[in-house]
Design a protein around this motif. Sequence first.
Motif, PDB file in Angstrom:
ATOM      1  N   LEU A 171     -14.567  -2.732  -0.120  1.00  0.00           N
ATOM      2  CA  LEU A 171     -13.313  -3.520  -0.705  1.00  0.00           C
ATOM      3  C   LEU A 171     -12.217  -3.929   0.274  1.00  0.00           C
ATOM      4  CD1 LEU A 171     -13.569  -2.264  -4.570  1.00  0.00           C
ATOM      5  CD2 LEU A 171     -14.223  -4.524  -3.558  1.00  0.00           C
ATOM      6  N   ALA A 172     -12.144  -3.148   1.014  1.00  0.00           N
ATOM      7  CA  ALA A 172     -10.874  -3.210   1.946  1.00  0.00           C
ATOM      8  C   ALA A 172     -10.967  -4.537   2.606  1.00  0.00           C
ATOM      9  CB  ALA A 172     -10.923  -2.138   3.036  1.00  0.00           C
ATOM     10  N   ARG A 173     -12.473  -5.158   2.886  1.00  0.00           N
ATOM     11  CA  ARG A 173     -12.412  -6.325   3.711  1.00  0.00           C
ATOM     12  C   ARG A 173     -11.767  -7.426   2.759  1.00  0.00           C
ATOM     13  NH1 ARG A 173     -18.590  -4.401   5.258  1.00  0.00           N
ATOM     14  NH2 ARG A 173     -18.039  -2.558   6.349  1.00  0.00           N
ATOM     15  N   SER A 174     -12.010  -7.306   1.427  1.00  0.00           N
ATOM     16  CA  SER A 174     -11.840  -8.557   0.724  1.00  0.00           C
ATOM     17  C   SER A 174     -10.497  -8.419  -0.310  1.00  0.00           C
ATOM     18  CB  SER A 174     -12.816  -9.148  -0.089  1.00  0.00           C
ATOM     19  OG  SER A 174     -13.333  -7.752  -1.064  1.00  0.00           O
ATOM     20  N   GLU A 175     -10.095  -7.264  -0.795  1.00  0.00           N
ATOM     21  CA  GLU A 175      -9.110  -6.963  -1.505  1.00  0.00           C
ATOM     22  C   GLU A 175      -7.673  -6.492  -0.967  1.00  0.00           C
ATOM     23  OE1 GLU A 175     -10.002  -8.120  -4.249  1.00  0.00           O
ATOM     24  OE2 GLU A 175     -12.182  -8.270  -3.905  1.00  0.00           O
ATOM     25  N   SER A 176      -6.639  -6.637  -1.701  1.00  0.00           N
ATOM     26  CA  SER A 176      -5.338  -6.270  -1.324  1.00  0.00           C
ATOM     27  C   SER A 176      -5.298  -4.705  -1.742  1.00  0.00           C
ATOM     28  CB  SER A 176      -4.043  -6.940  -1.481  1.00  0.00           C
ATOM     29  OG  SER A 176      -3.960  -6.915  -3.112  1.00  0.00           O
ATOM     30  N   THR A 177      -4.603  -3.816  -0.984  1.00  0.00           N
ATOM     31  CA  THR A 177      -4.386  -2.393  -1.397  1.00  0.00           C
ATOM     32  C   THR A 177      -3.534  -2.399  -2.392  1.00  0.00           C
ATOM     33  OG1 THR A 177      -4.164  -1.875   0.946  1.00  0.00           O
ATOM     34  CG2 THR A 177      -3.286  -0.372  -0.432  1.00  0.00           C
ATOM     35  N   ILE A 178      -2.507  -3.213  -2.740  1.00  0.00           N
ATOM     36  CA  ILE A 178      -1.692  -3.026  -3.781  1.00  0.00           C
ATOM     37  C   ILE A 178      -2.324  -3.389  -5.230  1.00  0.00           C
ATOM     38  CG2 ILE A 178      -0.812  -5.471  -4.027  1.00  0.00           C
ATOM     39  CD1 ILE A 178       1.049  -2.079  -4.268  1.00  0.00           C
ATOM     40  N   ALA A 179      -3.399  -4.224  -5.072  1.00  0.00           N
ATOM     41  CA  ALA A 179      -4.060  -4.854  -6.392  1.00  0.00           C
ATOM     42  C   ALA A 179      -5.311  -3.510  -6.633  1.00  0.00           C
ATOM     43  CB  ALA A 179      -4.993  -5.961  -6.003  1.00  0.00           C
ATOM     44  N   MET A 180      -5.701  -2.799  -5.645  1.00  0.00           N
ATOM     45  CA  MET A 180      -6.492  -1.820  -5.754  1.00  0.00           C
ATOM     46  C   MET A 180      -5.941  -0.554  -6.529  1.00  0.00           C
ATOM     47  SD  MET A 180      -9.420  -1.765  -2.886  1.00  0.00           S
ATOM     48  CE  MET A 180      -8.504  -1.687  -1.420  1.00  0.00           C
ATOM     49  N   LEU A 181      -4.602  -0.267  -6.172  1.00  0.00           N
ATOM     50  CA  LEU A 181      -4.027   0.669  -6.661  1.00  0.00           C
ATOM     51  C   LEU A 181      -3.352   0.208  -7.915  1.00  0.00           C
ATOM     52  CD1 LEU A 181      -1.402   1.620  -3.655  1.00  0.00           C
ATOM     53  CD2 LEU A 181      -3.158   2.962  -4.554  1.00  0.00           C
ATOM     54  N   PHE A 182      -3.315  -0.717  -8.337  1.00  0.00           N
ATOM     55  CA  PHE A 182      -2.796  -1.374  -9.748  1.00  0.00           C
ATOM     56  C   PHE A 182      -4.027  -1.279 -10.553  1.00  0.00           C
ATOM     57  CE2 PHE A 182      -2.756  -4.872 -12.920  1.00  0.00           C
ATOM     58  CZ  PHE A 182      -1.830  -4.295 -13.562  1.00  0.00           C
ATOM     59  N   TYR A 183      -5.053  -1.721 -10.281  1.00  0.00           N
ATOM     60  CA  TYR A 183      -6.134  -1.618 -11.132  1.00  0.00           C
ATOM     61  C   TYR A 183      -6.652   0.012 -11.461  1.00  0.00           C
ATOM     62  CZ  TYR A 183      -7.214  -6.671 -11.845  1.00  0.00           C
ATOM     63  OH  TYR A 183      -7.037  -7.886 -12.156  1.00  0.00           O
ATOM     64  N   SER A 184      -6.524   0.729 -10.491  1.00  0.00           N
ATOM     65  CA  SER A 184      -6.981   2.196 -10.494  1.00  0.00           C
ATOM     66  C   SER A 184      -5.924   2.470 -11.816  1.00  0.00           C
ATOM     67  CB  SER A 184      -6.476   2.890  -9.112  1.00  0.00           C
ATOM     68  OG  SER A 184      -7.447   2.455  -8.315  1.00  0.00           O
ATOM     69  N   ALA A 185      -4.508   2.388 -11.624  1.00  0.00           N
ATOM     70  CA  ALA A 185      -3.514   2.679 -12.674  1.00  0.00           C
ATOM     71  C   ALA A 185      -4.162   2.306 -13.896  1.00  0.00           C
ATOM     72  CB  ALA A 185      -2.142   2.597 -12.142  1.00  0.00           C
ATOM     73  N   LEU A 186      -4.449   0.876 -13.839  1.00  0.00           N
ATOM     74  CA  LEU A 186      -4.581   0.373 -15.378  1.00  0.00           C
ATOM     75  C   LEU A 186      -5.767   0.833 -15.876  1.00  0.00           C
ATOM     76  CD1 LEU A 186      -3.915  -2.254 -16.939  1.00  0.00           C
ATOM     77  CD2 LEU A 186      -5.398  -3.620 -15.718  1.00  0.00           C
ATOM     78  N   VAL A 187      -7.004   0.835 -15.189  1.00  0.00           N
ATOM     79  CA  VAL A 187      -8.031   1.291 -15.704  1.00  0.00           C
ATOM     80  C   VAL A 187      -7.902   2.855 -16.365  1.00  0.00           C
ATOM     81  CG1 VAL A 187     -10.609   1.833 -15.182  1.00  0.00           C
ATOM     82  CG2 VAL A 187      -9.652  -0.370 -14.647  1.00  0.00           C
ATOM     83  N   GLY A 188      -7.257   3.620 -15.364  1.00  0.00           N
ATOM     84  CA  GLY A 188      -7.109   5.024 -15.932  1.00  0.00           C
ATOM     85  C   GLY A 188      -6.180   5.037 -17.167  1.00  0.00           C
TER      86      GLY A 188
END
Length: 293
Positions: A171-188
């Motif tokens: 996912l590092a090739r297509s997604e921003s780091t901040i978005a992945m961090l946000f979704y990790s916090a949101l889903v958890g």
Amino acid sequence: MQTAQPLRGALLAATSLMLFACMDTTTKYLATRYDVPLIVACRYLVNLLLMLALVAPSYGRAIMQTQRTGLVIVRALALAATSLLMGLALQTISVAEATAINFLAPLLVVVAAGPLLGERIGAVGWVAALMGFAGVLLIARPGGGLAMTGALLAFACVGLNVTYQLLSRVLARSESTIAMLFYSALVGSILFGLIGPWFWAGRVPSWIEALLFLSLGVYGGLGHYLYTAAFRYAPASLLATINYAQLLWAGLLGWLVFGYIPDGIALVGMLVICVSGVMVALATRRAPAKREV
């Protein structure tokens, strides 16, 4: 934008690893008094609130923009499950031992990255992976005094961590780091926010315990932010060699807080794991560029 400041990147990574060790130590301490799902719920909820308060105003809607949302959510679920299993493992084994077993994950990622991501492994990678596995066996050996339930939970945590790391690479090739961090916090937060209250026995935490609960979100959120920022200043191969500082922090905090020191054979196993990880990092630095998939 990346800037060549390896010392700055190394310091950021080392600080983040200290925060991760603090998070695991705090989790272990609280797990003697509260159920793990409740502890993990507090960690993710505080993490999410911090992102909404401190990060969202700067990034706006970009914090939620993804191109491969399904995989981003699967990655977040893998991290959430890893957090739960690590917390359960820490109920019966030390922070240093749980951390050492979990360090088998990056070595397995090296092996899996060949057939799955088309990355070159090489002889050094295979030798290092076998050495890492041998090191884990020294820690979790029969008769070594390590609680089998905790060890099995830690091994299950490794499997999910491998999934999380492989998805992070993809996912590092297509997604921003901040978005992945946000979704990790949101889903958890959603997952454990729904099940966490069922594990609250009505006990009101003391003010110290309340601060410890709040600190989990700070440790996790700030730790992931600093670790991600480190890649802007230093190459991944350098940071990979620093990852094993977390094992040092874990052992030190385990001794200071719980008075626990692993036996000699387990310490040898941890050293073997560290050496194997450094071998992989150095081999990666010298290897040719990986093939895109």
